[in-house]
Write a protein that holds these residues in place. Structure first.
Motif, PDB file in Angstrom:
ATOM      1  N   SER A  58       0.820  -1.009  -0.048  1.00  0.00           N
ATOM      2  CA  SER A  58       0.186   0.405  -0.204  1.00  0.00           C
ATOM      3  C   SER A  58       1.214   1.224  -0.130  1.00  0.00           C
ATOM      4  N   PRO A  59       0.753   2.204  -0.504  1.00  0.00           N
ATOM      5  CA  PRO A  59      -0.241   2.596  -1.987  1.00  0.00           C
ATOM      6  C   PRO A  59      -0.312   1.031  -3.166  1.00  0.00           C
ATOM      7  N   HIS A  60      -1.072   1.165  -3.978  1.00  0.00           N
ATOM      8  CA  HIS A  60      -0.677   1.191  -5.294  1.00  0.00           C
ATOM      9  C   HIS A  60       0.303   0.898  -6.034  1.00  0.00           C
ATOM     10  N   PRO A  61       1.069  -0.211  -6.382  1.00  0.00           N
ATOM     11  CA  PRO A  61       1.999   0.240  -7.203  1.00  0.00           C
ATOM     12  C   PRO A  61       1.679   1.281  -8.079  1.00  0.00           C
ATOM     13  N   SER A  62       0.730   1.580  -8.801  1.00  0.00           N
ATOM     14  CA  SER A  62       1.013   2.983  -9.455  1.00  0.00           C
ATOM     15  C   SER A  62       0.227   3.710  -9.440  1.00  0.00           C
ATOM     16  N   VAL A  63       0.372   3.992  -7.861  1.00  0.00           N
ATOM     17  CA  VAL A  63       0.030   5.460  -7.138  1.00  0.00           C
ATOM     18  C   VAL A  63       1.852   6.035  -7.644  1.00  0.00           C
ATOM     19  N   LEU A  64       2.953   5.684  -7.249  1.00  0.00           N
ATOM     20  CA  LEU A  64       4.119   5.727  -7.540  1.00  0.00           C
ATOM     21  C   LEU A  64       4.749   5.660  -8.765  1.00  0.00           C
ATOM     22  N   LEU A  65       4.166   4.571  -9.434  1.00  0.00           N
ATOM     23  CA  LEU A  65       4.402   4.394 -10.656  1.00  0.00           C
ATOM     24  C   LEU A  65       3.983   4.939 -11.667  1.00  0.00           C
ATOM     25  N   ARG A  66       2.245   5.233 -11.891  1.00  0.00           N
ATOM     26  CA  ARG A  66       1.792   6.141 -12.764  1.00  0.00           C
ATOM     27  C   ARG A  66       1.293   7.286 -11.776  1.00  0.00           C
ATOM     28  N   PRO A  67       1.628   8.132 -11.734  1.00  0.00           N
ATOM     29  CA  PRO A  67       0.907   9.008 -10.369  1.00  0.00           C
ATOM     30  C   PRO A  67       0.198   9.594 -11.559  1.00  0.00           C
ATOM     31  N   GLU A  68       0.043  10.101 -12.619  1.00  0.00           N
ATOM     32  CA  GLU A  68      -0.801  11.123 -13.550  1.00  0.00           C
ATOM     33  C   GLU A  68      -2.172  10.391 -13.752  1.00  0.00           C
ATOM     34  N   SER A  69      -2.517   8.743 -13.395  1.00  0.00           N
ATOM     35  CA  SER A  69      -3.555   7.921 -13.789  1.00  0.00           C
ATOM     36  C   SER A  69      -3.408   6.608 -13.249  1.00  0.00           C
ATOM     37  N   PRO A  70      -3.629   6.405 -11.383  1.00  0.00           N
ATOM     38  CA  PRO A  70      -3.287   5.877 -10.563  1.00  0.00           C
ATOM     39  C   PRO A  70      -4.883   4.562 -10.726  1.00  0.00           C
ATOM     40  N   THR A  71      -4.738   3.775 -10.547  1.00  0.00           N
ATOM     41  CA  THR A  71      -5.467   2.226 -10.606  1.00  0.00           C
ATOM     42  C   THR A  71      -6.162   3.217  -9.140  1.00  0.00           C
ATOM     43  N   ARG A  72      -7.648   3.028  -9.146  1.00  0.00           N
ATOM     44  CA  ARG A  72      -8.951   3.107  -8.693  1.00  0.00           C
ATOM     45  C   ARG A  72      -8.835   1.703  -7.996  1.00  0.00           C
ATOM     46  N   LEU A  73      -9.304   1.776  -6.222  1.00  0.00           N
ATOM     47  CA  LEU A  73      -9.252   0.204  -5.664  1.00  0.00           C
ATOM     48  C   LEU A  73     -10.380   0.352  -5.430  1.00  0.00           C
ATOM     49  N   LEU A  74     -10.577  -1.157  -5.905  1.00  0.00           N
ATOM     50  CA  LEU A  74     -11.992  -2.582  -5.570  1.00  0.00           C
ATOM     51  C   LEU A  74     -12.496  -2.259  -4.323  1.00  0.00           C
ATOM     52  N   MET A  75     -11.686  -2.097  -3.256  1.00  0.00           N
ATOM     53  CA  MET A  75     -11.344  -1.938  -1.730  1.00  0.00           C
ATOM     54  C   MET A  75     -10.529  -0.919  -1.306  1.00  0.00           C
ATOM     55  N   PRO A  76     -11.065  -0.043  -0.144  1.00  0.00           N
ATOM     56  CA  PRO A  76     -10.604   0.310   1.392  1.00  0.00           C
ATOM     57  C   PRO A  76     -10.327  -1.012   1.645  1.00  0.00           C
ATOM     58  N   LEU A  92      -2.150 -10.051   8.554  1.00  0.00           N
ATOM     59  CA  LEU A  92      -1.609  -8.816   7.278  1.00  0.00           C
ATOM     60  C   LEU A  92      -0.867  -8.206   7.266  1.00  0.00           C
ATOM     61  N   ILE A  93       0.157  -8.454   6.619  1.00  0.00           N
ATOM     62  CA  ILE A  93       0.944  -7.196   6.138  1.00  0.00           C
ATOM     63  C   ILE A  93       1.155  -6.075   5.292  1.00  0.00           C
ATOM     64  N   GLU A  94       1.042  -5.349   5.975  1.00  0.00           N
ATOM     65  CA  GLU A  94       0.734  -4.086   4.947  1.00  0.00           C
ATOM     66  C   GLU A  94       2.118  -3.158   4.806  1.00  0.00           C
ATOM     67  N   HIS A  95       2.840  -4.087   3.729  1.00  0.00           N
ATOM     68  CA  HIS A  95       4.054  -3.268   3.171  1.00  0.00           C
ATOM     69  C   HIS A  95       4.090  -1.859   2.545  1.00  0.00           C
ATOM     70  N   PRO A  96       4.647  -1.221   2.858  1.00  0.00           N
ATOM     71  CA  PRO A  96       4.176   0.716   1.969  1.00  0.00           C
ATOM     72  C   PRO A  96       5.753   0.291   0.716  1.00  0.00           C
ATOM     73  N   PHE A  97       4.847   0.104  -0.544  1.00  0.00           N
ATOM     74  CA  PHE A  97       5.425   0.575  -1.386  1.00  0.00           C
ATOM     75  C   PHE A  97       5.822   2.143  -1.723  1.00  0.00           C
ATOM     76  N   THR A  98       7.441   2.050  -1.257  1.00  0.00           N
ATOM     77  CA  THR A  98       8.093   3.392  -0.976  1.00  0.00           C
ATOM     78  C   THR A  98       8.416   2.929  -2.680  1.00  0.00           C
ATOM     79  N   PRO A  99       9.332   4.009  -2.780  1.00  0.00           N
ATOM     80  CA  PRO A  99      10.599   4.272  -3.839  1.00  0.00           C
ATOM     81  C   PRO A  99      11.663   3.331  -3.530  1.00  0.00           C
ATOM     82  N   ALA A 100      12.344   2.769  -2.159  1.00  0.00           N
ATOM     83  CA  ALA A 100      13.638   2.441  -2.229  1.00  0.00           C
ATOM     84  C   ALA A 100      12.556   0.999  -2.371  1.00  0.00           C
ATOM     85  N   TYR A 101      11.289   0.790  -2.040  1.00  0.00           N
ATOM     86  CA  TYR A 101      10.655  -0.626  -1.878  1.00  0.00           C
ATOM     87  C   TYR A 101      10.947  -0.802  -3.475  1.00  0.00           C
TER      88      TYR A 101
END
Ligand SMILES: Cc1cc2nc3c(=O)[nH]c(=O)nc-3n(C[C@H](O)[C@H](O)[C@H](O)COP(=O)(O)O)c2cc1C
Ligand SMILES: Nc1ncnc2c1ncn2[C@@H]1O[C@H](COP(=O)(O)OP(=O)(O)OP(=O)(O)O)[C@@H](O)[C@H]1O
Length: 316
Positions: A58-76, A92-101
């Motif tokens: 989290s967030p969905h990788p598209s937020v980082l990789l495609r910020p102009e059109s991030p994927t809108r999620l089915l479920m919060p 449940l491990i929710e790992h931050p999807f950061t530039p480093a990751y």
């Protein structure tokens, strides 16, 4: 283990010392394909007295990789947790999807996981899963890398619906087209909204159709229109209802969609109650009527269509 243990990132995953069977993916929607991966992890964990875990990002990788059109999620995230707990996942491990990751290479991925999760025993993914920087890693590489450190890998065959692969993207597209029956078939459970009952403008009751407004702002709105739904509150049995989701162009000028539910049966629901609305069947698109009277006549037809739907589904 009972209940879902949540960890905010791999660094914070201080887990009981038991073999960890870990399913990995974004898992937006937790559809049948996702469930087959996760259920394999649960099954193995139960067999060996281990823990069934899910690693998601989290967030969905598209937020980082495609910020102009991030994927809108089915479920919060909250909805994802509800469904995962229902499936029987322990951790449940929710790992931050950061530039480093996102820069972790495919070769580094398994050692990186192992480093944070010393009790990791097996990894569960779908056969099409890709990982590592630029998504260069595939299941063959995962198996090879896992073998080096004594981990097993289970890759689930791709599940199809009507001849095409089930995927979150396909479900997102169908949801925006109002194809809720296909959405539900691919999810393997009924698409739902969790919300709190709010007071409306009370105009509904003046035209003979009182409605409950359910506060809800999804990232990916379903198609505007009228649906047969059922409403659950606490331990009460589901209440049949017909709902309109949209902008109510006949009576309002707004850009904020609203979920309005007209109950088809008596129910003790009150303002402030927490409810779950299960979306069962699309009846018609929302439209703008010339008068309140025309709207009222159409809602009467919607009521009958919804009752027909419930009568047919009770008979099938
Ligand atoms: C089954 C159903 C169908 C509806 N369909 C439409 C519609 O097609 N167009 C529209 O403008 N409003 C539609 N509405 C919304 C009504 O305009 C709204 O419920 C009514 O004005 C009451 O609003 P209130 O709760 O703010 O008082 C529908 C409502 C229901 C319950
Ligand atoms: N139809 C399917 N059958 C079996 N496994 C699947 C299926 N779809 C996805 N998976 C697996 O579930 C995990 C999570 O998948 P992910 O959320 O990345 O994919 P997706 O549903 O295809 O999403 P999107 O359409 O956004 O790419 C991955 O391991 C993936 O391989």
């Amino acid at each position: 283990m009972s209940g879902l243990l949540q960890c905010d990132g791999l660094e914070a995953a201080h887990l009981p010392a038991k073999p960890l069977h870990l399913a990995i993916g974004i898992f937006d929607g937790l559809h049948l394909g996702h469930q087959s991966v996760i259920e394999a992890a649960i099954h193995s964990a139960r067999r060996c007295g281990g823990l069934a875990g899910v690693l998601t990002f989290s967030p969905h990788p598209s937020v980082l990789l495609r910020p102009e059109s991030p994927t809108r999620l089915l479920m919060p995230p909250a909805m994802k947790r509800t469904v995962l707990a229902r499936l029987g996942v322990d951790v449940l491990i929710e790992h931050p999807f950061t530039p480093a990751y996102s820069a972790v290479s495919a070769d580094e991925f398994v050692p990186h996981l192992r480093n944070h999760l010393p009790n990791l025993a097996a990894i569960y993914v779908g056969e099409n899963w890709r990982f590592g920087r630029g998504r260069t890693g595939d299941v063959a590489l995962l198996v090879a890398e896992a073998q080096k450190v004594g981990l097993s890998v289970f890759s689930a065959p791709r599940l199809n619906h009507n001849g095409a692969a089930i995927s979150s993207s396909r479900i997102r597209e169908l949801l925006t087209k109002g194809e809720i029956t296909a959405v539900n078939a691919m999810l393997g459970y009924t698409y739902f909204t969790d919300g709190v009952v709010e007071r409306g403008r009370q105009l509904g009751r003046t035209i003979g159709f009182p409605t409950l407004n359910v506060a809800w702002e999804p990232e990916l709105p379903p198609r505007f229109g009228v649906y047969a739904v059922e409403v659950l509150a606490g331990q009460n049995r589901p209440v049949k209802a017909v709902a309109n989701y949209g902008l109510r162009p006949t009576v309002a000028q707004t850009s904020r969609p609203l979920l309005e539910v007209h109950l088809l049966e008596a129910s003790p629901l009150a303002y402030g109650d927490k409810v779950t609305v299960n979306w069962l069947h699309f009846l018609r698109p929302e439209s703008k009527f010339g008068s309140l009277d025309e709207l009222r006549k159409q809602i009467e037809k919607d009521r009958r269509s919804a009752l027909d739907f419930f009568a047919k589904s009770a008979g099938s």
